[in-house]
Scaffold this motif. Structure first.
Motif, PDB file in Angstrom:
ATOM      1  N   MET A  49      -9.916   1.654   6.853  1.00 44.72           N
ATOM      2  CA  MET A  49     -10.528   2.560   7.821  1.00 44.72           C
ATOM      3  C   MET A  49     -10.951   1.855   9.095  1.00 44.72           C
ATOM      4  O   MET A  49     -10.818   2.384  10.191  1.00 44.72           O
ATOM      5  N   ASN A  50     -11.433   0.631   8.959  1.00 47.48           N
ATOM      6  CA  ASN A  50     -11.949  -0.085  10.124  1.00 47.48           C
ATOM      7  C   ASN A  50     -10.889  -0.254  11.205  1.00 47.48           C
ATOM      8  O   ASN A  50     -11.187  -0.260  12.395  1.00 47.48           O
ATOM      9  N   ALA A  96      -7.991   3.598   2.120  1.00 47.67           N
ATOM     10  CA  ALA A  96      -7.189   3.134   3.257  1.00 47.67           C
ATOM     11  C   ALA A  96      -7.997   2.092   4.026  1.00 47.67           C
ATOM     12  O   ALA A  96      -9.169   1.870   3.745  1.00 47.67           O
ATOM     13  N   TYR A 112     -16.082  -0.106  -2.540  1.00 46.64           N
ATOM     14  CA  TYR A 112     -16.238   1.268  -2.063  1.00 46.64           C
ATOM     15  C   TYR A 112     -14.841   1.684  -1.614  1.00 46.64           C
ATOM     16  O   TYR A 112     -14.308   1.199  -0.643  1.00 46.64           O
ATOM     17  N   ILE A 147      -5.615  -7.724   0.356  1.00 45.89           N
ATOM     18  CA  ILE A 147      -5.766  -9.093   0.869  1.00 45.89           C
ATOM     19  C   ILE A 147      -6.790  -9.905   0.081  1.00 45.89           C
ATOM     20  O   ILE A 147      -6.667 -11.113  -0.044  1.00 45.89           O
ATOM     21  N   PHE A 154     -12.172 -11.363   5.833  1.00 48.05           N
ATOM     22  CA  PHE A 154     -11.669 -10.123   5.229  1.00 48.05           C
ATOM     23  C   PHE A 154     -11.206 -10.326   3.783  1.00 48.05           C
ATOM     24  O   PHE A 154     -11.384  -9.467   2.925  1.00 48.05           O
ATOM     25  N   GLU A 155     -10.627 -11.497   3.503  1.00 47.78           N
ATOM     26  CA  GLU A 155      -9.915 -11.675   2.246  1.00 47.78           C
ATOM     27  C   GLU A 155     -10.694 -12.484   1.212  1.00 47.78           C
ATOM     28  O   GLU A 155     -10.126 -12.895   0.199  1.00 47.78           O
ATOM     29  N   ASN A 182     -12.290   3.897  -0.144  1.00 49.31           N
ATOM     30  CA  ASN A 182     -12.001   5.061   0.699  1.00 49.31           C
ATOM     31  C   ASN A 182     -10.496   5.245   0.901  1.00 49.31           C
ATOM     32  O   ASN A 182     -10.048   5.979   1.764  1.00 49.31           O
ATOM     33  N   GLY A 222      -9.198  -2.267   0.934  1.00 46.66           N
ATOM     34  CA  GLY A 222      -8.276  -3.261   1.509  1.00 46.66           C
ATOM     35  C   GLY A 222      -8.697  -4.664   1.114  1.00 46.66           C
ATOM     36  O   GLY A 222      -7.885  -5.475   0.660  1.00 46.66           O
ATOM     37  N   GLY A 223      -9.968  -4.953   1.272  1.00 46.11           N
ATOM     38  CA  GLY A 223     -10.512  -6.272   0.942  1.00 46.11           C
ATOM     39  C   GLY A 223     -10.560  -6.519  -0.555  1.00 46.11           C
ATOM     40  O   GLY A 223     -10.908  -7.625  -0.989  1.00 46.11           O
ATOM     41  N   GLY A 270     -14.446  -2.967   0.821  1.00 47.99           N
ATOM     42  CA  GLY A 270     -13.530  -1.831   0.915  1.00 47.99           C
ATOM     43  C   GLY A 270     -12.323  -2.047   0.006  1.00 47.99           C
ATOM     44  O   GLY A 270     -12.148  -3.119  -0.580  1.00 47.99           O
ATOM     45  N   THR A 277     -14.731  -8.259   5.901  1.00 42.80           N
ATOM     46  CA  THR A 277     -14.540  -7.481   7.122  1.00 42.80           C
ATOM     47  C   THR A 277     -14.110  -6.071   6.744  1.00 42.80           C
ATOM     48  O   THR A 277     -13.366  -5.871   5.790  1.00 42.80           O
ATOM     49  N   GLY A 278     -14.588  -5.097   7.479  1.00 44.32           N
ATOM     50  CA  GLY A 278     -14.277  -3.701   7.172  1.00 44.32           C
ATOM     51  C   GLY A 278     -15.339  -2.826   7.816  1.00 44.32           C
ATOM     52  O   GLY A 278     -16.257  -3.333   8.459  1.00 44.32           O
ATOM     53  N   GLU A 311      -8.306 -20.314   9.015  1.00 44.98           N
ATOM     54  CA  GLU A 311      -9.191 -19.232   9.460  1.00 44.98           C
ATOM     55  C   GLU A 311     -10.646 -19.550   9.105  1.00 44.98           C
ATOM     56  O   GLU A 311     -11.569 -19.302   9.886  1.00 44.98           O
TER      57      GLU A 311
HETATM   58  C1  LIG Z   1      -6.890 -11.851   7.865  1.00 44.01           C
HETATM   59  C2  LIG Z   1      -7.183 -10.513   8.439  1.00 44.01           C
HETATM   60  N1  LIG Z   1      -6.208  -9.579   8.489  1.00 44.01           N
HETATM   61  C3  LIG Z   1      -6.475  -8.393   9.037  1.00 44.01           C
HETATM   62  C4  LIG Z   1      -7.712  -8.111   9.530  1.00 44.01           C
HETATM   63  C5  LIG Z   1      -7.945  -6.781  10.189  1.00 44.01           C
HETATM   64  N2  LIG Z   1      -8.813  -5.928   9.403  1.00 44.01           N
HETATM   65  C6  LIG Z   1     -10.149  -5.955   9.485  1.00 44.01           C
HETATM   66  S1  LIG Z   1     -10.922  -4.867   8.523  1.00 44.01           S
HETATM   67  C7  LIG Z   1      -9.416  -4.251   7.980  1.00 44.01           C
HETATM   68  C8  LIG Z   1      -9.322  -3.122   7.053  1.00 44.01           C
HETATM   69  C9  LIG Z   1     -10.478  -2.965   6.143  1.00 44.01           C
HETATM   70  O1  LIG Z   1     -10.145  -2.038   5.203  1.00 44.01           O
HETATM   71  P1  LIG Z   1     -10.951  -1.859   3.864  1.00 44.01           P
HETATM   72  O2  LIG Z   1     -11.126  -3.164   3.200  1.00 44.01           O
HETATM   73  O3  LIG Z   1     -10.299  -0.800   3.065  1.00 44.01           O
HETATM   74  O4  LIG Z   1     -12.402  -1.412   4.358  1.00 44.01           O
HETATM   75  P2  LIG Z   1     -12.794  -0.138   5.234  1.00 44.01           P
HETATM   76  O5  LIG Z   1     -12.647  -0.511   6.656  1.00 44.01           O
HETATM   77  O6  LIG Z   1     -11.915   0.983   4.822  1.00 44.01           O
HETATM   78  O7  LIG Z   1     -14.223   0.108   4.924  1.00 44.01           O
HETATM   79  C10 LIG Z   1      -8.361  -4.953   8.547  1.00 44.01           C
HETATM   80  C11 LIG Z   1      -6.942  -4.681   8.295  1.00 44.01           C
HETATM   81  C12 LIG Z   1      -8.698  -9.116   9.459  1.00 44.01           C
HETATM   82  N3  LIG Z   1      -9.938  -8.947   9.909  1.00 44.01           N
HETATM   83  N4  LIG Z   1      -8.414 -10.286   8.902  1.00 44.01           N
END
Ligand SMILES: Cc1ncc(C[n+]2csc(CCOP(=O)(O)OP(=O)(O)O)c2C)c(N)n1
Ligand code: SF4
Lengths: 392, 307
Positions: free
Chosen positions: B141-142, B139, B135, B115, B74-75, B137, B110-111, B108, B50-51, A90
């Motif tokens: 959200m994006n 879940a 930050y 992941i 994202f990760e 939230n 999630g990040g 976020g 990403t988010g 990626e």
């Molecule tokens: C490897 C990968 N898996 C899944 C995604 C899809 N994706 C993008 S943003 C996101 C969620 C982000 O959530 P969070 O980190 O909580 O931030 P928020 O959007 O809530 O601000 C996901 C699942 C991605 N971009 N890359």
């Protein structure tokens, strides 16, 4: 001043990395790359390089940290193999999409399952569409030479793209051969200083990296990427020319061996080309007009130049050390594409050899040459794609 | 520390996240980013995975970031900023970069919790001089409010929907702040935009500490929480007053609770205004509220005891 040593391929590349003395290197071990980065880490520990070495927790983070470091404006190196490259996948696209001139040796290795640590080209082939320049090397000397030239190519202001330098796991990485090293000064002078562009650390000229780009522009971004990587031929040749002046060793877009008057030919990458060349010499003694073409670049693929070089042949076998399951091997597909527009197309066959480190022996090359001679004579093809070197 | 936090001084500072970004109005995350950047007197280089924050602040040729900023995936925000911070060290040594730059991640949950956890844990262990801000939230959200390991028990999310058989998320949230502190980093803390003074003080304190810092900031999301667009501050205040989101910091292993509510509010006050918990108030699910309350009380007591 040149030095000649007997070293493994990994030692040769570690030596190149010491001489290059990059600003930043991310390190994560994976066989058969491991002892390359161990060696480089000991250069670091002993103070032979001033590189900041970051011992990351995965290849994904290695490439991520390289991306951050490159955006911050310095010369960046990491190295990997097989599954490590797959885990980076990626991020490879992020590095090329951001036009970051990261240089990375890829010590070619097979992918799981089943688990296998040996030499095979599946790793780099999986990354072939990632926008990275791919330079392939027949032996430790070529790997060393390509490593040094890779910086000049990747960092050229008209290119600014990441480049991987591929060489075969174990066959090259772990076997000892004669390598002629350039002096540290020659290497330093050849690669020159690093020129940063759009540094993240420039507080006066603020930049944002990595925007979201939707359907209105994404397509255009990708065209630019394609245009840039497709246009590197001239620069590659110019760098090779300069390299010849300092090393006496000649490089081009590809290597052609006894092709000029050849009727049958083999196209093959990396170390197996060496074995094949010896067998071709034997065949020539018997009056068989055989030749070989070894691409030095897999990305970009120099279609026109390669097709031109192969145009006089009657029959060609393209040999792949990786497969695209349910399809022809990746090198075969490129050669077929390059010849498609030609009026008198040679007959093309594909052999899959050497997966997971399976030995590629002179006898295999002999069998291929025999088969090619027969096809040239009879026009009959029994198998367009075939695995060779299988256990009976 | 550079000066105390006076509203008057802060009101005169430039807001470094330009308006015109596309976050929902009333988004807690946008408020948090502005507060953090206002708190700092240093030049900041930021990174976001990403988010929501990333996709809304830098689109095509437009950016809201008046500071250098990078998104790579994202990760890997922690690994990306680790690369930037390391190269900074190289270039400072060579006299090619100014020394006083600080590095902040805005990620976020999630990040961070999911992941991005591996890359975050690695960067903390290696001791990079970065401030990682989550930050939270609660879940993803994006991508439309899917559960993360920060989502609380019972939350109705698009991947843990409250159905006839399963009443929303079936697990409790992860205690990320504590997990980060357990990395033996010099500073880990929790903050809330409702208590801006505390939040900004924590940012200033963190920026003075060398090494890896982690601050977890509750960031109400009116889309995902199904609450009103003007109640981010009110909700984050109730979260603190109910001890759902205690304000505390762990400095070199020493825990300090920064705010002990005069009157501890019942968790119901936090849950009630949010659509994502409405099903919990139905008779057959009330026991989940009790479970949640019990967990919060236990965690709060454990926190007080650890001081
Ligand atoms: C490897 C990968 N898996 C899944 C995604 C899809 N994706 C993008 S943003 C996101 C969620 C982000 O959530 P969070 O980190 O909580 O931030 P928020 O959007 O809530 O601000 C996901 C699942 C991605 N971009 N890359
Ligand atoms: S969906 Fe939520 S987190 Fe995302 S911008 Fe809107 S309010 Fe903010």
């Amino acid at each position: 001043m040149k030095t000649i040593s007997a070293v493994t391929g990994n030692e040769a590349i570690a030596e190149a990395m010491r001489q290059i003395n990059p600003d930043f290197s991310a390190v994560y071990p994976i066989t058969p790359q491991t002892d390359l980065m161990q060696k480089f880490s000991s250069f670091h520990a002993d103070g032979y390089v001033s590189t900041e070495v970051v011992l990351v927790e995965s290849e994904h983070s290695a490439m991520s940290a390289c991306i951050g470091a490159a955006c911050a404006g310095g010369r960046v190196v990491t190295a990997t193999s097989g599954p490590g490259l797959a885990l980076m996948w990626e991020m490879l696209f992020v590095a090329s999409g951001m036009r970051l001139p990261i240089v990375m040796p890829v010590v070619n290795r097979a992918l799981s399952a089943p688990l296998n640590i040996h030499g095979d080209h599946s790793d780099a082939m999986g990354a072939r569409d990632s926008g990275w320049i791919q330079i392939w090397s027949e032996n430790a000397q070529e790997a060393y030479d390509n490593m040094i030239q890779a910086f000049r190519i990747a960092e050229h202001m008209d290119i600014r793209l990441p480049a991987m330098v591929c060489y075969d796991g174990f066959i090259i990485s772990h076997s000892i051969s004669r390598v002629e090293f350039l002096s540290d000064e020659t290497v330093q002078k050849f690669i020159g200083d690093f020129t940063p562009t759009n540094s993240l650390l420039d507080i006066e000229k603020v930049v944002s990296y990595g925007p979201l780009v939707l359907t209105d522009q994404y397509h255009e971004y990708k065209k630019v990427q394609n245009d840039v990587i497709s246009s590197i031929g001239e620069i590659v040749l110019k760098v090779a020319d300069e390299f010849e002046k300092v090393s006496g060793r000649k490089y081009s877009l590809f290597d052609s061996y006894r092709l000029d008057d050849a009727e049958i030919g083999i196209v093959i990458l990396n170390s197996a080309a060496g074995t094949t060349k010896d067998v071709i010499d034997e065949a020539r003694k018997k009056g068989i007009k055989a030749g070989l073409l070894k691409p030095r670049f897999f990305r970009p693929f120099f279609y026109n130049e390669i097709a031109e070089a192969l145009s006089g042949l009657k029959v060609i076998c393209v040999m792949d050390r990786s497969d695209s399951f349910g399809a022809f091997g990746p090198l075969y597909t490129e050669i077929a594409s390059s010849m498609f527009h030609m009026k008198n197309k040679p007959v093309l066959i594909n052999k899959i050899y050497g997966l997971g480190g399976r030995d590629y022996l002179p006898v295999h090359a002999e069998m291929v040459i025999d088969e090619l001679s027969e096809i040239a004579e009879t026009g009959i093809v029994n198998h367009y794609k075939e695995y060779i070197g299988l256990r009976e | 520390m550079r000066g105390s936090i006076k509203l008057k001084d802060i009101s005169e500072k430039e807001i470094l996240l330009a308006s015109g970004h596309r976050m929902c109005s009333g988004c807690g995350a946008a408020i948090v980013v502005k507060m953090v950047l206002l708190a700092s007197d240093y030049p900041i280089v930021a990174c976001s995975p990403t988010g929501c924050l990333e996709v809304t602040t830098c689109i095509s040729d437009y950016t809201s970031w008046k500071i250098p900023w990078i998104h790579s995936a994202f990760e890997n925000a922690a690994a990306t900023i680790a690369g930037v911070e390391t190269m900074h060290r190289v270039l400072v040594k060579k006299g090619k970069a100014r020394e006083d730059i600080k590095f902040i991640v805005f990620a976020g949950d999630g990040g961070t919790y999911d992941i991005g956890f591996q890359s975050l844990s690695g960067a903390m262990e290696r001791g990079h001089d970065i401030l990682y801000i989550c930050y939270d939230n609660e879940a993803y959200m994006n991508t439309g409010t899917q559960r993360s390991s920060a989502s609380p028990l019972g939350a109705d999310t698009s991947t843990s929907p409250a159905g006839d058989v399963i009443p929303g998320k079936t697990q409790h949230r992860k205690n990320m702040t504590r997990i980060m502190a357990e990395h033996n980093i010099p500073y880990a803390a929790q903050a809330s935009p409702s208590h801006y003074n505390d939040l900004m003080k924590k940012i200033r304190k963190a920026l003075e500490i060398k090494g890896p810092k982690f601050i977890n900031i509750l960031s109400p999301c009116n889309r995902g929480w199904r609450s009103n667009s003007n109640d981010a501050i009110e909700l984050s205040k109730i979260a603190v007053d109910s001890c759902y989101w205690p304000l505390y910091e762990i400095e070199n292993g020493k825990t300090t609770v920064n705010h002990i509510p005069k009157e501890k509010k019942p968790l119901r006050d936090f849950l009630k205004p949010q659509g994502r918990f409405s099903h919990l108030f139905k008779e057959n699910n009330i026991h989940l509220i009790d479970q949640l309350q019990k967990k919060i009380d236990e965690d709060w007591n454990r926190l007080l005891q650890s001081c």
